[in-house]
Design an enzyme around this catalytic site. Structure first.
Site, PDB file in Angstrom:
ATOM      1  N   SER A 193       0.822  -1.197   0.000  1.00  0.00           N
ATOM      2  CA  SER A 193       0.000   0.000   0.000  1.00  0.00           C
ATOM      3  C   SER A 193       0.867   1.264   0.000  1.00  0.00           C
ATOM      4  O   SER A 193       1.720   1.410  -0.874  1.00  0.00           O
ATOM      5  CB  SER A 193      -0.977  -0.061   1.177  1.00  0.00           C
ATOM      6  OG  SER A 193      -1.917   0.963   1.074  1.00  0.00           O
ATOM      7  N   ASP A 347      -9.710  -3.560  -5.858  1.00  0.00           N
ATOM      8  CA  ASP A 347      -8.955  -2.568  -5.097  1.00  0.00           C
ATOM      9  C   ASP A 347      -8.967  -1.257  -5.880  1.00  0.00           C
ATOM     10  O   ASP A 347      -8.629  -1.253  -7.068  1.00  0.00           O
ATOM     11  CB  ASP A 347      -7.518  -3.097  -4.957  1.00  0.00           C
ATOM     12  CG  ASP A 347      -6.587  -2.117  -4.280  1.00  0.00           C
ATOM     13  OD1 ASP A 347      -7.035  -1.013  -3.894  1.00  0.00           O
ATOM     14  OD2 ASP A 347      -5.390  -2.452  -4.132  1.00  0.00           O
ATOM     15  N   HIS A 377      -8.219  -4.529  -1.196  1.00  0.00           N
ATOM     16  CA  HIS A 377      -7.108  -3.779  -0.610  1.00  0.00           C
ATOM     17  C   HIS A 377      -6.946  -4.097   0.880  1.00  0.00           C
ATOM     18  O   HIS A 377      -7.910  -4.069   1.625  1.00  0.00           O
ATOM     19  CB  HIS A 377      -7.299  -2.268  -0.795  1.00  0.00           C
ATOM     20  CG  HIS A 377      -6.039  -1.514  -0.540  1.00  0.00           C
ATOM     21  ND1 HIS A 377      -5.053  -1.377  -1.485  1.00  0.00           N
ATOM     22  CD2 HIS A 377      -5.570  -0.899   0.569  1.00  0.00           C
ATOM     23  CE1 HIS A 377      -4.042  -0.708  -0.975  1.00  0.00           C
ATOM     24  NE2 HIS A 377      -4.324  -0.406   0.272  1.00  0.00           N
TER      25      HIS A 377
END
Ligand SMILES: *[C@@H]1O[C@H](CO)[C@@H](O)[C@H](O)[C@H]1NC(C)=O
Ligand SMILES: *[C@@H]1O[C@H](CO)[C@@H](O)[C@H](O)[C@H]1NC(C)=O
Ligand SMILES: *[C@@H]1O[C@H](CO)[C@@H](O)[C@H](O)[C@H]1NC(C)=O
Length: 407
Positions: A193, A347, A377
């Site tokens: 991320s 995501d 995600h």
């Protein structure tokens, strides 16, 4: 006195219950669970818990009891750290930055591979503790020395603290590889991320340090690669998919970039962006670069509405190359090491990685791409929590470790 306590207790439980019910209703009214996702009930429950924690955090922030990011951080650190008897784990500081080193206990006649790891959490959460088990897993599975970087984050620090700390700690580590028994020709930078974005930014910055060993490979798990175009197909298609809904994404971006939340629409609509900037960036960032099969819904145009100069003056720092690693010139991209990119279909950040994939490939950098159809995600965070983990969490953890083993 007893009555006072009782009133307080009843008051607090009512507040809790009220907020949880609100979170559940909010979830059922807004969240979308694509049919490809496994264990939808579990996902819904976890999403309600996340919304509940955020809502309570916001209430406490309004009451000036504690900031919302700190409240979330309090919860995440309740995660259970598993002791791995095959590893030596050492907490250290490189200057002012906390790091955690994971070293296999077994004696090795050769120097080991090194992995520098930057955790995720959107600068709102994530920590050495909450990613401890993932780092242990990588160290054990790949027989590598792992350095996890505990960079500074919200609420006390904002942009560019993450890149700065990750770069600083990485430079220190790269200068002292021998001390940790690491082979200078086999150092991998890995992140998830916002930590994946940090990997890209750090390896770009390290190109200006030719005296250091070169990073051998970059591993980016569902990375944040840009904060310019929030109308990519994946943003539009997954804006209400847990856990990174558009609301949560915008809270993280605005808080980390020190942007008042009232500019959110200008940021989303792109009305803050001068036309000539978009002309320059669109060759890298427009959805024309996303393969057709990833564009399922009918999509809004990327930029709508007239240029808003006030918005530009307020938020132009978001156009910095130190925010968006996708904005650097081709000659920099061409010097980057081989890459492993993990994307999840559900995501909002999927297309960030797809754009990076194209840029690397266009410059001849070898890319291995791992796409998870049932992924969302943040799923890797739950990879070893048994009850709360998802098939996609485990798939990604295994794919990452098997790629690293090949380095
Ligand atoms: C980062 O590194 C520089 C130079 O090595 C040092 O002066 C600075 O204090 C470091 N920053 C932090 C936050 O440790
Ligand atoms: C942003 O775009 C959406 C959809 O086109 C529109 O509904 C909204 O009013 C726009 N907001 C601003 C501030 O232009
Ligand atoms: C610019 O954007 C802000 C925030 O979205 C809005 O309040 C303002 O009216 C806009 N100004 C113009 C000239 O469109």
């Amino acid at each position: 006195m007893a009555v006072l306590w009782l009133v307080l207790l009843v008051g607090l439980s009512t507040l809790n219950l009220g907020v949880f019910i609100w979170a559940a209703i909010h979830h059922f009214l807004t969240a979308e669970i694509p049919s490809a996702l496994k264990h939808p009930v579990k996902l819904r429950f976890l999403h309600c818990v996340v919304l509940y924690v955020i809502a309570l955090g916001k209430i406490f922030e309004k009451m000036k009891i504690c900031s919302m990011p700190r409240f979330i951080q309090f919860f995440q650190d309740l995660i259970i750290i598993k002791k791995n008897h095959n590893l030596v784990v050492t907490n250290m500081c490189f200057g002012t930055i906390s790091v955690r080193l994971f070293q296999p206990k077994a004696v090795s006649s050769e120097l080991r591979r090194g992995i520098i790891f930057y955790h995720g959490g959107g600068a709102l959460c994530g920590s050495l503790d909450s990613y401890h088990n993932l780092c242990s897993f990588l160290a054990q599975q790949t027989d590598s020395v792992v350095l996890s970087v505990g960079y500074r984050k919200l609420p006390d620090h904002s942009h560019p603290c993450i890149t700065k700390d990750c770069l600083n700690a990485s430079i220190y580590f790269m200068k002292n590889l021998m001390t940790y028994g690491v082979d200078p020709s086999r150092v991998v930078a890995c992140g998830e991320s916002i930590g994946g974005g940090a990997v890209a930014l750090v390896i770009q910055a390290l190109l200006s340090f030719p005296s250091l060993p070169r990073i051998r490979a970059q591993v980016l798990i569902t990375p944040v690669m840009q904060a310019v175009n929030f109308r990519l197909p994946s943003h539009q298609q997954n804006q209400n998919v847990p856990f990174l809904t558009n609301d949560i994404l915008m809270i993280a971006v605005c808080k980390y970039m020190d942007i008042d939340f009232s500019w959110k629409d200008a940021l989303l609509n792109g009305t803050y962006m001068p036309l000539d900037s978009w002309k320059k960036y669109s060759k890298w960032l427009s959805s024309d670069n996303i393969p057709r099969r990833f564009k399922s819904k009918s999509l809004l145009p990327e930029f709508s509405g007239p240029f808003n100069e006030t918005a530009y003056l307020e938020i132009k720092h978001i156009l910095d190359t130190e925010v968006s690693p996708l904005l650097v010139e081709d000659k920099i991209i061409a010097q980057l090491p081989q890459a492993f990119l993990v994307t999840c279909e559900n995501d909002p950040l999927r297309d960030d990685a797809l754009l990076y994939k194209k840029r690397l490939e266009d410059q001849g950098v070898p890319v291995t791409w791992y796409h998870v159809e049932d992924g969302f995600h943040g799923c890797i965070f739950l990879f070893d929590t048994h009850l709360f983990s998802f098939p996609c969490s485990i798939k990604i953890a295994k794919a990452v470790s098997s790629y690293i083993k090949g380095i």
